[in-house]
Design a protein around this motif. Structure first.
Motif, PDB file in Angstrom:
ATOM      1  N   UNK A   1      -4.634 -10.914  -0.267  1.00  0.00           N
ATOM      2  CA  UNK A   1      -5.514 -10.769  -1.533  1.00  0.00           C
ATOM      3  C   UNK A   1      -4.564 -11.040  -2.680  1.00  0.00           C
ATOM      4  N   UNK A   2      -3.149  -9.965  -2.143  1.00  0.00           N
ATOM      5  CA  UNK A   2      -2.297  -9.971  -3.541  1.00  0.00           C
ATOM      6  C   UNK A   2      -1.342 -10.729  -3.495  1.00  0.00           C
ATOM      7  N   UNK A   3      -1.047 -12.046  -2.493  1.00  0.00           N
ATOM      8  CA  UNK A   3       0.072 -13.668  -2.410  1.00  0.00           C
ATOM      9  C   UNK A   3       0.882 -12.357  -1.654  1.00  0.00           C
ATOM     10  N   UNK A   4       1.184 -11.852  -1.449  1.00  0.00           N
ATOM     11  CA  UNK A   4       2.473 -11.004  -1.387  1.00  0.00           C
ATOM     12  C   UNK A   4       2.661 -11.995   0.010  1.00  0.00           C
ATOM     13  N   UNK A   5       4.372 -11.652   0.301  1.00  0.00           N
ATOM     14  CA  UNK A   5       4.667 -12.623   1.575  1.00  0.00           C
ATOM     15  C   UNK A   5       5.112 -11.375   3.002  1.00  0.00           C
ATOM     16  N   UNK A   6       5.303 -11.364   3.913  1.00  0.00           N
ATOM     17  CA  UNK A   6       5.230 -10.154   4.824  1.00  0.00           C
ATOM     18  C   UNK A   6       6.795 -10.629   5.005  1.00  0.00           C
TER      19      UNK A   6
ATOM     20  N   UNK B   1       7.015   2.328   4.911  1.00  0.00           N
ATOM     21  CA  UNK B   1       8.458   2.154   4.194  1.00  0.00           C
ATOM     22  C   UNK B   1       7.383   0.565   3.447  1.00  0.00           C
ATOM     23  N   UNK B   2       6.414   0.232   4.464  1.00  0.00           N
ATOM     24  CA  UNK B   2       5.725  -1.273   4.206  1.00  0.00           C
ATOM     25  C   UNK B   2       4.808  -0.729   2.882  1.00  0.00           C
ATOM     26  N   UNK B   3       4.214   0.055   2.891  1.00  0.00           N
ATOM     27  CA  UNK B   3       2.679   0.688   0.928  1.00  0.00           C
ATOM     28  C   UNK B   3       3.866   1.279  -0.136  1.00  0.00           C
TER      29      UNK B   3
ATOM     30  N   UNK C   1      -2.420  -3.237  -4.626  1.00  0.00           N
ATOM     31  CA  UNK C   1      -2.230  -3.952  -3.211  1.00  0.00           C
ATOM     32  C   UNK C   1      -2.260  -2.572  -2.410  1.00  0.00           C
ATOM     33  N   UNK C   2      -1.663  -1.287  -2.870  1.00  0.00           N
ATOM     34  CA  UNK C   2      -1.591  -0.258  -1.574  1.00  0.00           C
ATOM     35  C   UNK C   2      -2.447   0.314  -1.625  1.00  0.00           C
TER      36      UNK C   2
END
Length: 78
Positions: free
Chosen positions: A13-18, A48-50, A57-58
């Protein structure tokens, strides 16, 4: 909703890359990929990811987990 499902929906949804999240957290890309695939992660890994996600996004990810929904409004019951 499982955390990993919410994580994947949030990335999309937020076009975030792992890979970007992995770099920002110093987590291995393998560990982030395992989480994306449904493997369990430790609470500190999830935290850490959040922490490196944009606030919106969080909030979205945690709402998905809390409500157990995808994009549907909460049920009003009745």
């Amino acid at each position: 909703m499982d955390f990993y499902v919410a994580f994947n929906k949030t990335l999309n949804r937020f076009d975030l890359k792992a890979i970007d999240l992995a770099r920002k957290t110093d987590l291995s890309m393998q560990r982030v990929s395992q989480f994306k695939d449904g493997f369990n992660v430790r609470v500190d890994t999830l935290q850490k990811l959040l922490e490196v996600m944009p606030q919106e996004a969080k909030r979205y990810m945690l709402t998905l987990v809390a409500e157990g929904e995808t994009d549907s409004p909460p049920s009003t019951g009745g």
